[in-house]
Scaffold this active site. Structure first.
Site, short mmCIF file in Angstrom:
data_model
loop_
_atom_site.label_atom_id
_atom_site.label_comp_id
_atom_site.label_asym_id
_atom_site.label_seq_id
_atom_site.Cartn_x
_atom_site.Cartn_y
_atom_site.Cartn_z
N ASN A 88 1.76 0.89 -4.05
CA ASN A 88 2.94 0.92 -3.19
C ASN A 88 4.04 1.76 -3.83
OD1 ASN A 88 1.48 -0.86 -1.68
ND2 ASN A 88 2.59 -2.69 -2.38
N ASP A 90 7.28 1.29 -2.63
CA ASP A 90 8.51 0.69 -2.10
C ASP A 90 9.40 0.06 -3.16
OD1 ASP A 90 6.46 -2.00 -0.66
OD2 ASP A 90 7.29 -1.81 -2.69
N HIS A 105 1.06 5.73 -7.14
CA HIS A 105 1.38 6.71 -6.10
C HIS A 105 2.85 7.09 -6.10
CE1 HIS A 105 -2.42 5.24 -3.79
NE2 HIS A 105 -2.71 6.02 -4.83
N CYS A 134 18.93 19.23 -4.39
CA CYS A 134 18.97 18.78 -5.79
C CYS A 134 20.41 18.61 -6.25
CB CYS A 134 18.25 19.80 -6.67
SG CYS A 134 18.38 19.43 -8.44
N SER A 176 -6.77 -2.07 1.41
CA SER A 176 -8.01 -1.84 2.17
C SER A 176 -9.07 -1.22 1.26
CB SER A 176 -7.74 -0.90 3.35
OG SER A 176 -7.21 0.34 2.85
N ASN A 200 -6.80 -11.14 0.77
CA ASN A 200 -6.65 -10.25 1.91
C ASN A 200 -7.09 -11.00 3.16
OD1 ASN A 200 -6.83 -8.12 3.85
ND2 ASN A 200 -7.11 -6.65 2.18
N1 APR Z 1 -1.21 -10.20 2.79
C1 APR Z 1 -2.22 -9.56 2.15
N2 APR Z 1 -2.88 -8.49 2.66
C2 APR Z 1 -2.50 -8.06 3.88
C3 APR Z 1 -1.45 -8.66 4.62
C4 APR Z 1 -0.80 -9.78 4.02
N3 APR Z 1 0.21 -10.42 4.65
N4 APR Z 1 -1.32 -7.98 5.80
C5 APR Z 1 -2.24 -6.99 5.79
N5 APR Z 1 -2.96 -7.04 4.65
C6 APR Z 1 -4.05 -6.17 4.21
C7 APR Z 1 -4.83 -5.49 5.31
O1 APR Z 1 -5.89 -6.33 5.72
C8 APR Z 1 -5.35 -4.24 4.59
O2 APR Z 1 -6.61 -4.50 3.97
O3 APR Z 1 -3.46 -5.13 3.48
C9 APR Z 1 -4.32 -3.98 3.50
C10 APR Z 1 -3.46 -2.76 3.75
O4 APR Z 1 -4.31 -1.64 3.70
P1 APR Z 1 -3.66 -0.18 3.88
O5 APR Z 1 -2.70 -0.18 5.01
O6 APR Z 1 -4.80 0.79 3.86
O7 APR Z 1 -2.78 0.02 2.55
P2 APR Z 1 -3.29 0.43 1.11
O8 APR Z 1 -4.64 -0.13 0.83
O9 APR Z 1 -2.19 0.08 0.16
O10 APR Z 1 -3.40 2.04 1.22
C11 APR Z 1 -3.69 2.74 0.03
O11 APR Z 1 -3.32 4.82 1.21
O12 APR Z 1 -1.99 5.80 2.84
C12 APR Z 1 -2.25 5.76 1.47
O13 APR Z 1 -0.84 6.20 -0.34
C13 APR Z 1 -1.04 5.30 0.71
O14 APR Z 1 -0.88 3.73 -1.16
C14 APR Z 1 -1.45 3.94 0.14
C15 APR Z 1 -2.96 4.06 0.05
#
Ligand code: APR
Length: 235
Positions: A88, A90, A105, A134, A176, A200
């Protein structure tokens, strides 16, 4: 004492109101990553890319860390050997009190100048001008995040893989697990003998190798994991 490493993804910030990328209402459903999160997209249209980051920065500026972030900050304080790795950008782990955060990231509050190379934090939301310039040389700055096709910060990557290899417990929360090289970490941890725990609400490619996969949201699942680890630590 157990060595604990944690990898978090966008899902841990979902309960803070920050949209994930690939969920049903994820960002990549409404926006196209190739138009916003690649170096080509930025050089093609820096204003559009900065408008999107300014929108996300404003969203994040209003967000508070949730119970999941706070439990991880407590684990860092209470477990002698704890490493937090996040995908993340954020900064909510830091806002929750985590002091050592490996940001694979980058960070959405960081900017990097394409002219003089200066890198610094700019917390203004909304930005007064888009694209922002800048503060040192007036050149064009880019967000201090890793875009698709870009290398991850080498030091962060090395620290993360070392932590995965050395961990007794590797906890994967809210990702994911489809974006590499971050997604490789749980598999490396498993290969080196760690107990892999996933939190998850949905299954992911990690689920099949996890020793325990909790179909829970981050705050609920991490509460259970924390209790388990405390019991283990007390022997
Ligand atoms: N608690 C836990 N997990 C959750 C929740 C929750 N409340 N809500 C959703 N999720 C899960 C979803 O089921 C999913 O598996 O969080 C996951 C989010 O997956 P993504 O949206 O693909 O995010 P992420 O895995 O962090 O993506 C990786 O991809 O787009 C790029 O750079 C970006 O860092 C990011 C990277």
């Amino acid at each position: 004492m157990p060595k604990v490493a944690v990898l978090t993804g966008a899902g841990i910030s979902a309960e803070s109101g920050i949209p994930t990328f690939r969920g049903k209402d994820g960002l990549w459903k409404r926006f196209k990553p190739e138009e916003l999160a690649t170096p080509e997209a930025f050089f093609r249209n820096p204003k559009l890319v900065w408008e999107w980051y300014d929108y996300r920065r404003q969203l994040i500026a209003r967000a508070e860390p949730n119970e999941g972030h706070k439990i991880l900050a407590r684990m860092e304080r209470e477990l002698p050997d704890f490493t937090l790795i996040t995908q993340n950008v954020d900064g909510l782990h830091q806002k929750a009190g985590s002091e050592k955060v490996i940001e694979l990231h980058g960070n959405i509050w960081k900017v990097r100048c394409l002219s003089c190379g200066a890198e610094y934090y700019d917390y203004r939301a909304p930005l007064p001008e888009i694209p922002p310039r800048c503060k040192h040389c007036g050149g064009l700055v880019r967000p201090g995040v890793v875009w698709f096709g870009e290398p991850l910060p080498p030091e962060a990557l090395e620290q993360a893989f070392n932590a995965a290899r050395e961990s007794d417990y590797f906890i994967v929360v809210g990702t994911s697990a489809v974006v590499y090289p971050a997604a490789q970490l749980p598999f490396v941890a498993k290969e080196y003998g760690a107990t892999v725990i996933e939190v998850n609400p949905e299954e992911t490619p990690v689920t099949r190798i996890a020793d325990l996969s909790l179909r829970e949201k981050a705050s609920t699942g991490l509460k259970k994991v924390y209790e388990m680890l405390k019991e283990h630590a007390q022997g």
